[in-house]
Design an enzyme around this catalytic site. Structure first.
Site, PDB file in Angstrom:
ATOM      1  N   LEU A  36      85.479  14.597  21.583  1.00  0.00           N
ATOM      2  CA  LEU A  36      84.391  15.228  22.230  1.00  0.00           C
ATOM      3  C   LEU A  36      83.869  14.425  23.475  1.00  0.00           C
ATOM      4  O   LEU A  36      83.347  14.822  24.310  1.00  0.00           O
ATOM      5  CB  LEU A  36      83.564  15.840  21.335  1.00  0.00           C
ATOM      6  N   GLY A  37      83.661  13.006  22.863  1.00  0.00           N
ATOM      7  CA  GLY A  37      82.623  12.097  23.744  1.00  0.00           C
ATOM      8  C   GLY A  37      82.849  10.777  23.168  1.00  0.00           C
ATOM      9  O   GLY A  37      83.208  10.479  21.916  1.00  0.00           O
ATOM     10  N   GLY A  39      80.899   6.444  23.780  1.00  0.00           N
ATOM     11  CA  GLY A  39      80.039   5.637  24.050  1.00  0.00           C
ATOM     12  C   GLY A  39      80.049   4.334  23.887  1.00  0.00           C
ATOM     13  O   GLY A  39      80.946   4.162  23.130  1.00  0.00           O
ATOM     14  N   VAL A  44      82.750  10.363  19.352  1.00  0.00           N
ATOM     15  CA  VAL A  44      82.482  11.608  18.739  1.00  0.00           C
ATOM     16  C   VAL A  44      83.895  12.591  18.719  1.00  0.00           C
ATOM     17  O   VAL A  44      84.483  12.605  19.766  1.00  0.00           O
ATOM     18  CB  VAL A  44      81.475  12.380  19.432  1.00  0.00           C
ATOM     19  N   ASP A 163      65.241  10.349  25.933  1.00  0.00           N
ATOM     20  CA  ASP A 163      66.503  10.996  26.538  1.00  0.00           C
ATOM     21  C   ASP A 163      66.853  12.207  26.683  1.00  0.00           C
ATOM     22  O   ASP A 163      67.862  12.757  26.378  1.00  0.00           O
ATOM     23  CB  ASP A 163      67.543   9.945  25.739  1.00  0.00           C
TER      24      ASP A 163
END
Length: 322
Positions: A36-37, A39, A44, A163
């Protein structure tokens, strides 16, 4: 006590509309389905497990990258364990499998607000003003709780999310709005978050005091909600322009020159001007102080969205995003 984690650029729990397929593999009790993502500190995945009733449970599985600071990752899990609110992304569990710490979070089918905004731009459809107001009101509910959160013994944490931006606002399939990603949250009572003087978060949503590395307060998060509200109801970002350098964006944040079109209406213009005031004495100080006039505006203009309207709108949006 561990509470907090390093900054991340990832869309943690949200809807896999842009998920990257990966070979299915088992991670502890979870079967990983897609990415999904990711960093610098974690990645994730959409994953599945079987619950106690034999039902398949879909989760957003956040895995610490090898070589990252394990203590920082544990901090975020500790913080999520203290928080429980309908408008915050919830943690299901955390642990370690194959020597990699993980956090299993609720998987939110509707994706994040950034994706939804981008889909409207691609289809050249304006973001519905009523939905924009509704989303911001729901985020303010989340922040009202977050800013008042305490330890299990009742000690105030005085948290600041630090954030708040569209990539960290998620939609559940039933239309619920949830704020997530607490990786750079700070507290005046607990040693968490980035070092004093270091700004963390997405640049174009930083408050003036964040760009200067000053001590933060809930007003910093409310500034970011003001930026999102401007984007959603005016139709463009108040400080970010194509081709603008980081230095130019920072300068416009520190000395905002708002020019809000008349079609927005005087009541909403007044709310935006206060939300985006560089003067902390003028800006909204609490989420409730911000939500009051915004909710009143929604009632007076008839744009307050119902849950059923949110579900219908989100269903249409998911078809656009594809």
């Amino acid at each position: 006590m561990h509470i907090g984690s390093p900054a991340m650029d990832t869309r943690t729990p949200g809807g896999g509309m842009k998920a990257v397929e990966v070979p299915s593999r088992r991670f502890g009790k979870y079967i990983v389905r897609s990415r999904l993502g990711q960093g610098g500190q974690a990645e994730v995945f959409l994953a599945e497990a079987v619950d106690a009733n034999g039902e398949v449970l879909r989760v957003a599985l956040k895995l610490m990258r090898p070589g990252s600071a394990e203590e920082k990752f544990a901090d975020e899990a500790d913080l999520m364990g203290l928080l429980s609110h309908p408008n915050l992304v919830g943690m299901l569990e955390h642990g370690v499998a194959f020597n990699r710490p993980y956090i299993a979070m609720e998987f939110l089918l509707g994706g994040d607000l950034g994706e939804v905004m981008a889909a409207h731009r691609r289809s050249m459809q304006p973001f519905p003003a009523g939905m924009g107001v509704h989303v911001c009101l729901e985020v303010l509910k989340a922040l009202a709780y977050f800013h008042r959160a305490t330890t299990k013994t009742g000690t105030p944490l005085d948290l600041v999310h630090s954030d708040v931006n569209p990539a960290n606002v998620f939609f559940a399939g039933d239309g619920e709005v949830k704020l997530g990603d607490f990786g750079v949250a700070s507290s005046s009572h607990v040693d968490i978050g980035p070092p004093q003087g270091m700004a963390a978060g997405k640049l174009s949503y930083l408050s003036p005091e964040q760009t200067r590395g000053e001590r933060l307060s809930p007003a910093s998060d409310l500034w970011a909600v003001g930026v999102m509200l401007h984007e959603l109801v005016v139709g463009y970002h108040p400080f970010q322009r194509d081709g603008a350098s980081d230095e130019q964006i920072i300068a416009s944040i520190r000395n905002p020159k708002l020019s809000i079109p008349d079609y927005v209406g005087k009541p909403l213009i007044s709310i935006l001007q206060r939300a985006l005031s560089p003067d902390l004495k003028t800006r909204f100080r609490t989420a409730g102080e911000f939500a009051g006039p915004l909710y009143g505006y929604a009632l007076d203009t008839g744009v307050l969205a119902t849950r059923a309207q949110m579900r219908e709108w989100l269903g249409n949006v998911l078809e656009i995003v594809g």
